[in-house]
Motif scaffolding. Structure first.
Motif, PDB file in Angstrom:
ATOM      1  N   GLY A 489       0.813  -1.209   0.000  1.00 31.49           N
ATOM      2  CA  GLY A 489       0.000   0.000   0.000  1.00 31.49           C
ATOM      3  C   GLY A 489       0.848   1.261   0.000  1.00 31.49           C
ATOM      4  N   GLN A 490       1.935   1.246   0.794  1.00 33.07           N
ATOM      5  CA  GLN A 490       2.832   2.409   0.867  1.00 33.07           C
ATOM      6  C   GLN A 490       3.530   2.655  -0.476  1.00 33.07           C
ATOM      7  OE1 GLN A 490       3.286   4.563   3.630  1.00 33.07           O
ATOM      8  NE2 GLN A 490       1.432   3.435   4.175  1.00 33.07           N
ATOM      9  N   ILE A 491       3.889   1.546  -1.137  1.00 32.45           N
ATOM     10  CA  ILE A 491       4.567   1.674  -2.442  1.00 32.45           C
ATOM     11  C   ILE A 491       3.589   2.222  -3.484  1.00 32.45           C
ATOM     12  CG2 ILE A 491       5.711   0.384  -4.296  1.00 32.45           C
ATOM     13  CD1 ILE A 491       6.570  -1.607  -1.951  1.00 32.45           C
ATOM     14  N   MET A 492       2.359   1.715  -3.454  1.00 30.77           N
ATOM     15  CA  MET A 492       1.339   2.204  -4.391  1.00 30.77           C
ATOM     16  C   MET A 492       1.066   3.692  -4.157  1.00 30.77           C
ATOM     17  SD  MET A 492       0.151   0.490  -6.834  1.00 30.77           S
ATOM     18  CE  MET A 492      -0.017  -1.152  -7.525  1.00 30.77           C
ATOM     19  N   LYS A 493       1.087   4.085  -2.881  1.00 31.68           N
ATOM     20  CA  LYS A 493       0.871   5.490  -2.531  1.00 31.68           C
ATOM     21  C   LYS A 493       2.010   6.344  -3.088  1.00 31.68           C
ATOM     22  CE  LYS A 493      -0.256   8.207   1.576  1.00 31.68           C
ATOM     23  NZ  LYS A 493      -0.313   8.177   3.059  1.00 31.68           N
ATOM     24  N   GLU A 494       3.234   5.835  -2.923  1.00 31.98           N
ATOM     25  CA  GLU A 494       4.427   6.537  -3.394  1.00 31.98           C
ATOM     26  C   GLU A 494       4.405   6.705  -4.916  1.00 31.98           C
ATOM     27  OE1 GLU A 494       8.084   8.428  -2.722  1.00 31.98           O
ATOM     28  OE2 GLU A 494       6.753   7.616  -1.190  1.00 31.98           O
ATOM     29  N   THR A 495       3.886   5.677  -5.624  1.00 31.13           N
ATOM     30  CA  THR A 495       3.868   5.705  -7.096  1.00 31.13           C
ATOM     31  C   THR A 495       2.544   6.210  -7.657  1.00 31.13           C
ATOM     32  OG1 THR A 495       3.061   3.424  -7.234  1.00 31.13           O
ATOM     33  CG2 THR A 495       5.455   3.746  -7.204  1.00 31.13           C
ATOM     34  N   LYS A 496       1.651   6.670  -6.751  1.00 27.93           N
ATOM     35  CA  LYS A 496       0.299   7.136  -7.142  1.00 27.93           C
ATOM     36  C   LYS A 496      -0.449   6.054  -7.912  1.00 27.93           C
ATOM     37  CE  LYS A 496       1.746  11.929  -7.223  1.00 27.93           C
ATOM     38  NZ  LYS A 496       2.060  13.102  -8.053  1.00 27.93           N
ATOM     39  N   GLY A 497      -0.274   4.798  -7.472  1.00 31.89           N
ATOM     40  CA  GLY A 497      -1.012   3.674  -8.053  1.00 31.89           C
ATOM     41  C   GLY A 497      -0.490   3.196  -9.384  1.00 31.89           C
ATOM     42  N   LYS A 498       0.689   3.700  -9.775  1.00 35.77           N
ATOM     43  CA  LYS A 498       1.163   3.398 -11.125  1.00 35.77           C
ATOM     44  C   LYS A 498       2.085   2.175 -11.215  1.00 35.77           C
ATOM     45  CE  LYS A 498       2.604   7.652 -11.950  1.00 35.77           C
ATOM     46  NZ  LYS A 498       3.216   8.745 -12.712  1.00 35.77           N
ATOM     47  N   ALA A 499       2.556   1.667 -10.059  1.00 35.38           N
ATOM     48  CA  ALA A 499       3.462   0.506 -10.098  1.00 35.38           C
ATOM     49  C   ALA A 499       2.718  -0.733 -10.572  1.00 35.38           C
ATOM     50  CB  ALA A 499       4.044   0.261  -8.711  1.00 35.38           C
ATOM     51  N   ASN A 500       3.343  -1.495 -11.449  1.00 36.98           N
ATOM     52  CA  ASN A 500       2.743  -2.741 -11.916  1.00 36.98           C
ATOM     53  C   ASN A 500       2.582  -3.693 -10.729  1.00 36.98           C
ATOM     54  OD1 ASN A 500       3.187  -5.705 -12.782  1.00 36.98           O
ATOM     55  ND2 ASN A 500       2.557  -4.696 -14.679  1.00 36.98           N
ATOM     56  N   PRO A 501       1.348  -4.095 -10.370  1.00 43.76           N
ATOM     57  CA  PRO A 501       1.125  -4.887  -9.154  1.00 43.76           C
ATOM     58  C   PRO A 501       1.911  -6.191  -9.108  1.00 43.76           C
ATOM     59  CG  PRO A 501      -0.959  -4.090 -10.041  1.00 43.76           C
ATOM     60  CD  PRO A 501       0.086  -3.807 -11.067  1.00 43.76           C
ATOM     61  N   GLY A 502       1.963  -6.897 -10.216  1.00 38.70           N
ATOM     62  CA  GLY A 502       2.665  -8.190 -10.247  1.00 38.70           C
ATOM     63  C   GLY A 502       4.152  -8.023  -9.983  1.00 38.70           C
ATOM     64  N   LEU A 503       4.736  -7.028 -10.657  1.00 36.72           N
ATOM     65  CA  LEU A 503       6.172  -6.762 -10.514  1.00 36.72           C
ATOM     66  C   LEU A 503       6.479  -6.244  -9.114  1.00 36.72           C
ATOM     67  CD1 LEU A 503       8.570  -7.055 -12.395  1.00 36.72           C
ATOM     68  CD2 LEU A 503       8.198  -4.692 -13.151  1.00 36.72           C
ATOM     69  N   LEU A 504       5.630  -5.369  -8.638  1.00 36.13           N
ATOM     70  CA  LEU A 504       5.794  -4.791  -7.296  1.00 36.13           C
ATOM     71  C   LEU A 504       5.853  -5.891  -6.242  1.00 36.13           C
ATOM     72  CD1 LEU A 504       3.776  -1.819  -5.796  1.00 36.13           C
ATOM     73  CD2 LEU A 504       3.993  -3.932  -4.545  1.00 36.13           C
ATOM     74  N   ASN A 505       4.865  -6.789  -6.268  1.00 40.78           N
ATOM     75  CA  ASN A 505       4.788  -7.848  -5.253  1.00 40.78           C
ATOM     76  C   ASN A 505       5.982  -8.803  -5.340  1.00 40.78           C
ATOM     77  OD1 ASN A 505       2.436  -7.331  -3.648  1.00 40.78           O
ATOM     78  ND2 ASN A 505       1.212  -7.736  -5.475  1.00 40.78           N
ATOM     79  N   LYS A 506       6.424  -9.076  -6.555  1.00 34.17           N
ATOM     80  CA  LYS A 506       7.566  -9.991  -6.736  1.00 34.17           C
ATOM     81  C   LYS A 506       8.832  -9.394  -6.090  1.00 34.17           C
ATOM     82  CE  LYS A 506      10.075 -12.371 -10.474  1.00 34.17           C
ATOM     83  NZ  LYS A 506      11.411 -11.738 -10.388  1.00 34.17           N
TER      84      LYS A 506
END
Length: 516
Positions: A489-506
């Motif tokens: 959630g913090q990473i998504m907030k930092e990227t304004k929701g733009k980070a690719n979810p699959g890549l982010l979680n990996k």
């Protein structure tokens, strides 16, 4: 199919209205119901969307001030002669072909004697022994909540006729006024075979007819305006008996749910009389459905053919159709609801999807245009049936009123599937497009919404978030693995929701589980 099996709670309620009885008696009545079969046929009047009336040049506009669209012909004044509107023939042929009927190359109009205050001529111009179409059928898919399955209901005949006027009754009932705006409006009467056995089957048959006339463009089919009116004929007989029982007609049915409920009530009423040895009290009559009381009541004893005193209409010539004319109309027919449903099934859609998408011709056209852009079929169906349908319902809009175009929905699906944007951002863009319009590409650029798919860039942001939350990192590594959601959630907030979810979680999992 036995109409009395699996009766609903609605019918139990109706039975209580018929005869207040303890639960034990009600259970007995359920058993009695199973011994009888209902035989149901429907006469449907479809008001045709022609610019002018059937036999004169007066227009018809629903809701117009009384008696503002009338002339000597539709008023039935002496010496006024009817002239047939050719569109009525064209629409009659269209419906006949769509219902798989045999068309009459030579037919005629007849006079049907009626003596009602709202029928100025004292007769109705109709068709009697030679209707324009006969011997067809209608294919119906029952909704899954009613057991699903496919039914084929016979069509006895389709004939052309004119409508009567309308009586406007005063509040105290001391007098009535006549509005002749509707007099002479063209109708098609579609008479089914007595092939239905339950209220649900009858309601679905009527709903399919409505879809059909809307697809053909011959009528708006709006029941609340009287553009589609159903009269139900119903009788019951003991299971196994071939002979029909006494037929009762029910009028005043202004919705498909009232068709179903009125039939269920009437089945119960007639079975109750049979079971009490009072079958002779079921007489051939016309009954009305009272929505408030949820019951049928006697309106009038039914007229017979002899009362109508039909004879050929002397003021109109016969109707002669050529094969060339019929073939021209056949070639112009659109893809009909049944054909569309079968095509959607072949695309791999579920029956639930198929019934939703094919129900409304405009929704079907939007879906077809969307997949025409190359969009994934299932994803297009999901977006239309989910967020788009919810938006239309909340805003009370039709699919023709929304600002989103099929082209942009196709572009949105492609952008998500191709990884340009995430599904979450896709939803945000969707609602912007629905309300304000625009393009997917334009909104992505304007709001800088392109998904981050560079692993190195995402890794930097993950490192930054982990460094900023040492306490939570320590807790995660101490066994509180649910904190993974917090970091994501913090990473998504930092990227304004733009980070690719699959890549982010990996990358996040790798970093979280790395030995410090």
């Amino acid at each position: 199919m036995r109409s009395t099996e699996g009766q609903t709670a609605t019918q139990e309620k109706q039975q209580t209205q018929l005869k207040a009885s303890p639960k034990k008696e009600s259970a007995k009545f359920e058993e009695v119901l199973k011994n009888y079969e209902a035989v149901i046929g429907i006469e449907t009047h479809v008001q045709l969307s022609t610019h002018t009336k059937a036999f004169c040049s007066c227009p018809y506009n629903y809701g117009a001030q009384p008696n503002t669209s009338i002339c000597p012909i539709c008023m039935g004044l002496p010496g006024a002669l009817p002239v047939l509107n050719s569109k009525v023939i064209e629409y009659g042929v269209k419906v006949g072909l769509a219902l798989n009927c045999k068309l009459s190359l030579s037919s005629k109009f007849d006079r049907k004697q009626y003596f009602y205050p709202d029928l100025p001529k004292g007769y109705q111009i109709s068709q009697f022994d030679i209707p324009i179409a006969s011997g067809g059928y209608l294919d119906v898919d029952l909704p899954l909540e009613f057991g699903g399955g496919h039914r084929k209901f016979g069509i006895t005949r389709v004939h052309m006729e004119e409508d009567a006027g309308k009586l406007l009754h005063t509040g105290n009932g001391s007098f009535s006024q006549v509005d002749l705006n509707r007099a002479g409006v063209p109708l098609l009467e579609i008479v089914s075979e007595p092939d239905m056995r339950t209220g649900i089957e009858a309601a679905e048959y009527a709903a399919e007819l409505q879809r059909l006339v809307r697809y053909l463009g011959v009528s708006n089919g709006n029941m609340q305006e009287g553009s589609l009116r159903c009269d139900v004929n119903i009788s019951i007989r003991p299971i196994g008996q071939l002979e029909f029982g006494t037929k009762v007609e029910i009028k005043n049915l202004n919705s498909f749910s009232s068709v179903s409920r009125a039939i269920d009530f009437e089945i119960s009423r007639q079975v109750l009389l049979h079971s009490q040895g009072q079958a002779n009290q079921i007489v051939q009559e016309t009954r009305l459905w009272e929505e408030g009381a949820q019951k049928t009541v006697t309106m009038r004893k039914k007229e017979g053919l002899s009362d109508y005193r039909y004879f050929p209409e002397p003021d109109l010539p016969g109707v002669t159709l050529s094969e060339e004319y019929i073939n021209g109309i056949r070639d112009s027919l659109p893809e009909l609801p049944e054909m569309k449903r079968r095509r959607y099934e072949k695309l791999g859609l579920s029956m639930q999807d198929v019934l939703f998408l094919a129900n409304d011709i405009n929704v079907a056209a939007f879906f077809d245009a969307t997949i025409g852009t190359g969009a994934d079929v299932k994803l297009a169906a999901n977006w239309i049936m989910g967020d788009i349908a919810a938006y239309m319902k909340n805003e009370k809009l039709s699919i023709n009123d929304i600002k989103l175009t099929p082209k942009e929905l196709g572009e949105l699906i492609a952008s998500i599937k191709g990884g340009t944007i995430s599904g979450k951002i896709g939803k945000e863009i969707l609602f912007e497009l629905l309300a304000k319009g625009g393009t997917v590409e334009g909104l992505i650029k304007e709001k800088d919404l392109v998904q981050i798919v560079d692993p190195a860039e995402i890794e930097k942001i993950v490192d930054k978030v982990l460094a900023a939350n040492p306490k939570q990192l320590e807790q995660y590594r101490g066994g509180k693995t649910k904190l993974q959601g917090f970091f994501a959630g913090q990473i998504m907030k930092e990227t304004k929701g733009k980070a690719n979810p699959g890549l982010l979680n990996k990358i996040l999992v790798e970093k979280l589980n790395a030995k410090s």
